[in-house]
Write a protein that holds these residues in place. Structure first.
Motif, PDB file in Angstrom:
ATOM      1  N   TYR A  89       0.843  -1.196   0.000  1.00  0.00           N
ATOM      2  CA  TYR A  89       0.000   0.000   0.000  1.00  0.00           C
ATOM      3  C   TYR A  89       0.868   1.232   0.000  1.00  0.00           C
ATOM      4  O   TYR A  89       2.014   1.198   0.431  1.00  0.00           O
ATOM      5  N   GLY A  96      -2.709  -8.682   8.085  1.00  0.00           N
ATOM      6  CA  GLY A  96      -2.938  -8.745   6.634  1.00  0.00           C
ATOM      7  C   GLY A  96      -4.012  -9.730   6.225  1.00  0.00           C
ATOM      8  O   GLY A  96      -4.142 -10.040   5.033  1.00  0.00           O
ATOM      9  N   LYS A  97      -4.810 -10.195   7.182  1.00  0.00           N
ATOM     10  CA  LYS A  97      -5.828 -11.206   6.862  1.00  0.00           C
ATOM     11  C   LYS A  97      -6.885 -10.665   5.899  1.00  0.00           C
ATOM     12  O   LYS A  97      -7.224 -11.303   4.896  1.00  0.00           O
TER      13      LYS A  97
END
Ligand code: ADP
Ligand code: MG
Length: 652
Positions: free
Chosen positions: A15, A48-49
Motif C-alpha cells: 500500500y 494482513g488477513k
C-alpha cells in the motif's frame, strides 16, 4: 486428482508508495485450497488477513505474484469475469454484515441473483427458502436496522449462498456478535462445510479457528504455519474444472435486463422516498422548467387557435389601401376613384370597395345620436361577410343615382326607432339630409376596439361623397384577393400598379389582415421565446440539482456500491442503477411539472385566457426532463461505477 480451486504463488501487496509511506502488507503468500476444504486463516489484528481475503475474493488485485482460480490466471480476467467470480463462485460474509440499509432482508438476499439474471419467481422462492433455513422466515420484510446483529449476519450468509456460494469467504463473521449469536453462525458455517462448500474463515480468535479442518497462521503478511493435511476432504462439492467451465461460459452471458431494471426502479424509488424532502427541493428546477414549457406551448397554441378562428370569421383575404405621406415634407397623397377602377381591373383582385365615412349626427323624431356613417358600394355584404337580414342593400342603380337610402345596424334601429316598429321605409336625418331606411344589417357584436360594429349606418358611396362628406375621394379602399392563399402576391400586384400610376411615388399604405394578424403573432412569439428561455434555464438548474443530488447519493452510498460489487454487480450494473435513479428523479419532476402545468392551465382558462394543451408538447417536455436526467445523471453514475470495490466497501 482434481485441480486446486485456488492457488496463490508468492503474493505481495504493497500500500501507499507515491504520496504516503510504502507499507508491505503481504510478503510472499503461497498457498493452495482444494474443493471441499474448511480453512481458517488466523493472525493478530493488522497481520494482513483482510487484505488477503480481498485478494482471494477478487475484490482487490495483488501488487505482485500469481493468483490462479481453477487454473485460470486472475490477472488476465476482465472486470466482467471478476464480477462473475464474485457473483457465482464466492459468497462474502463480513464482520460488519454489509447489508444495504434501504433494502429488506429478502431484497438483500436476492441481490446477487438479480445480477445473475435469475427469473423473479425463482429468486423470490430461493431467497425465502434460504431465510427460512437460517431461521429468519418471520423477518423477511425487515430492514437491517430492524434486525439484531446475529440476524443481520444470518441474512448476509443467506446472501452469500444465494447464487450457490461455492466458496464462502467470511472475514471475522463472529467479530461483532455476542457469544451465543457467534456460536450460531459458527454452527451454520460448519454445516455448510459438511455440505461441500469451501469455507475460508478469517479470524483472530484461535477458539473459532479450531472449528476449521485446516488452520493457516499469518504474521506480518507471511504464513508462519499451515496445518494442511494430505487426507482428501469429506465432501468435495463442486469441482474446480466444473467452475472453470462455467466461468469460461458464464461471464460473457448478460444478466436479465428486465429483472435488473425492475430492481433498479424499486431501489431508486425507495431511496427517493426515504429522502423525499431533499428530493422534492432538488426537483423544483425540473418541475418549474417542465411546467413552464408546457404552459408556454399551451398558451401559444391557444392564442394561435384564437387568431385562426378570427381569421376564419373575418376573412383573411382582405387588403386595405389608404393614402399616406410619401415623405414627411410632402403633403399626403390621395387615393382616387380612378385608382379604385384600375385596381378593380387587376385579375388578382376579386372585389373592391371604396370607403368614406365618419361619426355623424343622426336624428329620428326626437331621438338623436352620433353613429358611424360609411359610404360603401354594393360589395359591402360580401367583402365584410356581413349580410343584410331585413329588407335589402341599396342597388347598383341607387349607387349611380346617389340615392339617399340607408342600411342600418341593429343598435341604430334599437336606439333611434320606436320599439316594435318596422324600420323599413322610415326616414333618418343624417346631418339634416333625409335618408330612407331600406335594410337592416345582421348583428355583429363588438369587434376589436371599443366601437360597437352594430352602431353603424351604410349608405351608397356616391350619396355619402356628395351629400355628407363633400369629397369624391375615398378615405381608404378595401379589396379581397381572388385567391386567399395568394394574398401577398395580390398585394405585390396592387403595389406595382399603384406605383406605376404615380411615377414610383409611394404615398399609399397597403396592408392586409393576414399581415396584421402575423404581426400580432410575432409579438406573441417573442413572448414565447422569453418563456422558453426561462424554461431552458429552469431545466438547466434542475439538471444541476439532479447531478448534485446524485453526487451526494453516490457519496452517501459508497459502501452500498461496494456491497453491490462484492455480490457480483458489473460496472455497467452500477452505472445503470444510478442512471436509473437519476432518470427516475427527473421523471418524477417531469410528471409533477406536467401536473402543475395542467393546474395553471385550468386557472388561466378560468381567467378567460385561451390555452390549448397538445399531447406532443406534453410528451416533448417530459422527454426534456428525462434527457436532463440522463445527461446530468451520467457523470455521477459513472463515478459510482468506477469506484474501487475494496475502497468502496471500507468507506465510512
Ligand atoms: P487484518 O485484517 O489482519 O487486521 P488488514 O489486512 O486489514 O489486517 O491490514 C493489514 C495492514 O495493512 C494494516 O497494517 C493496515 O494498516 C494496512 N492497510 C490496510 N488497508 C490499507 C490501505 N488501503 N492503505 C494503507 N494501508 C492499509
Ligand atoms: Mg481484518
Amino acid at each position: 486428482m482434481s485441480a486446486a480451486l485456488i492457488e496463490l504463488d508468492d503474493i505481495h501487496k504493497v500500500y501507499g508508495g507515491i504520496d504516503s509511506p510504502e507499507v508491505q502488507v503481504l510478503r510472499g503468500i503461497s498457498l493452495s485450497i482444494q474443493p471441499g476444504e474448511f480453512v481458517a486463516i488466523v493472525g493478530a489484528s493488522g497481520s494482513g488477513k483482510s487484505t488477503l481475503m480481498n485478494i482471494l475474493g477478487c475484490l482487490d488485485r495483488p501488487s505482485s505474484g500469481r493468483y490462479r482460480f481453477a487454473g485460470r490466471d486472475v490477472a488476465e480476467l476482465d472486470s466482467d469475469e471478476l464480477a462473475w467470480l464474485r457473483r457465482e463462485a464466492f459468497g462474502f460474509v463480513f464482520q460488519g454484515y454489509h447489508l444495504i440499509p434501504s433494502g429488506s432482508a429478502q431484497e438483500n438476499v436476492e441481490m446477487p441473483a438479480i445480477y445473475a439474471g435469475t427469473p423473479a419467481d425463482q429468486r423470490h422462492a430461493r431467497a425465502a427458502a434460504l431465510l427460512e433455513r437460517l431461521g429468519l422466515a418471520s423477518r423477511t420484510g425487515n430492514r437491517p436496522h430492524q434486525l439484531s446483529g446475529g440476524q443481520q449476519q444470518r441474512v448476509s450468509i443467506a446472501r452469500a449462498l444465494m447464487n450457490g456460494g461455492h466458496i464462502i469467504l467470511a472475514d471475522e463473521p463472529t467479530g461483532a456478535l455476542d457469544s451465543h449469536s457467534g456460536a450460531e453462525v459458527m454452527t451454520l458455517l460448519d454445516e455448510l462445510a459438511s455440505q461441500g462448500h469451501v469455507i475460508i474463515l478469517i479470524t483472530h480468535d484461535r477458539e473459532v479457528a479450531a472449528r476449521a479442518r485446516r488452520i493457516i497462521e499469518i504474521r506480518d503478511g507471511e504464513i508462519v504455519s499451515d496445518s494442511a493435511s494430505a487426507e482428501p476432504p469429506a465432501a468435495p462439492g463442486v469441482q474446480a474444472d466444473e467452475l472453470r467451465r462455467r466461468l469460461d461460459r458464464g461471464a460473457s452471458l448478460r444478466g436479465a435486463w428486465k429483472g435488473e431494471l425492475i430492481e433498479s426502479l424499486q431501489a431508486a424509488w425507495r431511496v427517493m422516498w426515504i429522502n423525499r424532502f431533499r428530493t422534492a427541493l432538488t426537483l423544483l428546477g425540473i418541475v418549474i422548467g417542465v411546467a413552464s414549457v408546457v404552459v408556454m406551448l399551451a398558451v401559444g397554441e391557444g392564442s394561435k387557435r384564437q387568431v385562426m378562428a378570427q381569421m376564419a370569421a373575418f376573412g383573411s383575404n382582405i387588403l386595405y389601401i389608404s393614402a399616406k405621406h410619401a415623405t414627411s415634407r410632402e403633403a399626403a397623397g390621395q387615393i382616387t376613384l380612378d385608382d379604385v377602377a384600375a385596381i378593380g381591373g387587376l385579375p388578382q383582385v376579386h372585389r373592391i370597395m371604396p370607403v368614406i365615412g365618419g361619426e355623424l349626427m343622426v336624428r329620428h323624431g326626437n331621438n338623436n345620436q352620433t353613429f358611424y356613417v360609411g359610404g360603401n358600394n354594393t360589395e359591402f355584404p360580401q367583402i365584410l361577410n356581413w349580410p343584410v337580414v331585413q329588407g335589402s342593400l341599396f342597388t347598383e342603380a341607387d349607387e349611380q343615382r346617389g340615392a339617399a337610402v340607408a342600411v342600418i345596424g341593429q343598435k341604430v334601429r334599437d336606439k333611434l326607432l320606436a320599439p316594435g316598429s318596422d324600420p323599413l321605409g322610415q326616414y333618418l336625418l343624417i346631418e339634416n339630409v333625409p335618408f330612407q331606411v331600406v335594410g337592416v344589417l345582421a348583428a355583429k357584436g363588438a369587434s376589436s376596439g371599443n366601437q360597437d360594429s352594430d352602431e353603424r349606418i351604410v349608405v351608397p358611396y356616391s350619396a355619402a361623397a356628395t351629400r355628407l362628406f363633400g369629397s369624391r375621394d375615398p378615405e381608404y379602399v378595401i379589396m379581397t384577393a381572388a385567391d386567399s392563399s395568394r394574398v401577398s402576391e395580390t398585394e405585390a400586384a396592387i403595389d406595382q400598379l399603384m406605383r406605376k400610376r404615380r411615377q414610383g411615388k409611394r404615398d399609399f399604405d397597403l396592408t392586409n389582415d393576414a399581415a396584421l394578424i402575423q404581426a400580432e403573432a410575432r409579438t406573441q412569439n417573442s413572448l414565447s421565446l422569453m418563456l422558453g428561455a426561462i424554461a431552458a434555464i429552469s431545466l438547466l438548474v434542475g439538471g444541476i440539482g439532479v447531478m448534485n443530488i446524485m453526487l451526494m447519493t453516490v457519496r452517501e452510498r459508497t459502501r452500498e456500491i461496494g456491497i453491490r460489487m462484492a455480490t457480483g454487480a458489473r460496472q455497467r450494473d452500477i452505472l445503470r442503477q444510478f442512471l436509473t435513479e437519476a432518470v427516475m428523479l427527473s421523471m418524477v419532476g417531469g410528471v409533477t411539472g406536467i401536473a402543475l402545468a395542467l393546474g395553471i392551465g385550468g386557472a388561466l382558462l378560468l381567467a378567460d385566457i385561451a390555452v390549448a394543451f397538445a399531447l406532443p408538447a406534453i410528451l416533448g417536455a417530459f422527454a426534456c426532463a428525462v434527457i436532463t436526467g440522463v445527461v446530468f445523471g451520467f457523470m455521477p453514475a459513472r463515478k459510482a461505477a468506477r469506484l474501487d470495490p475494496v475502497k468502496a466497501l471500507t468507506s465510512v
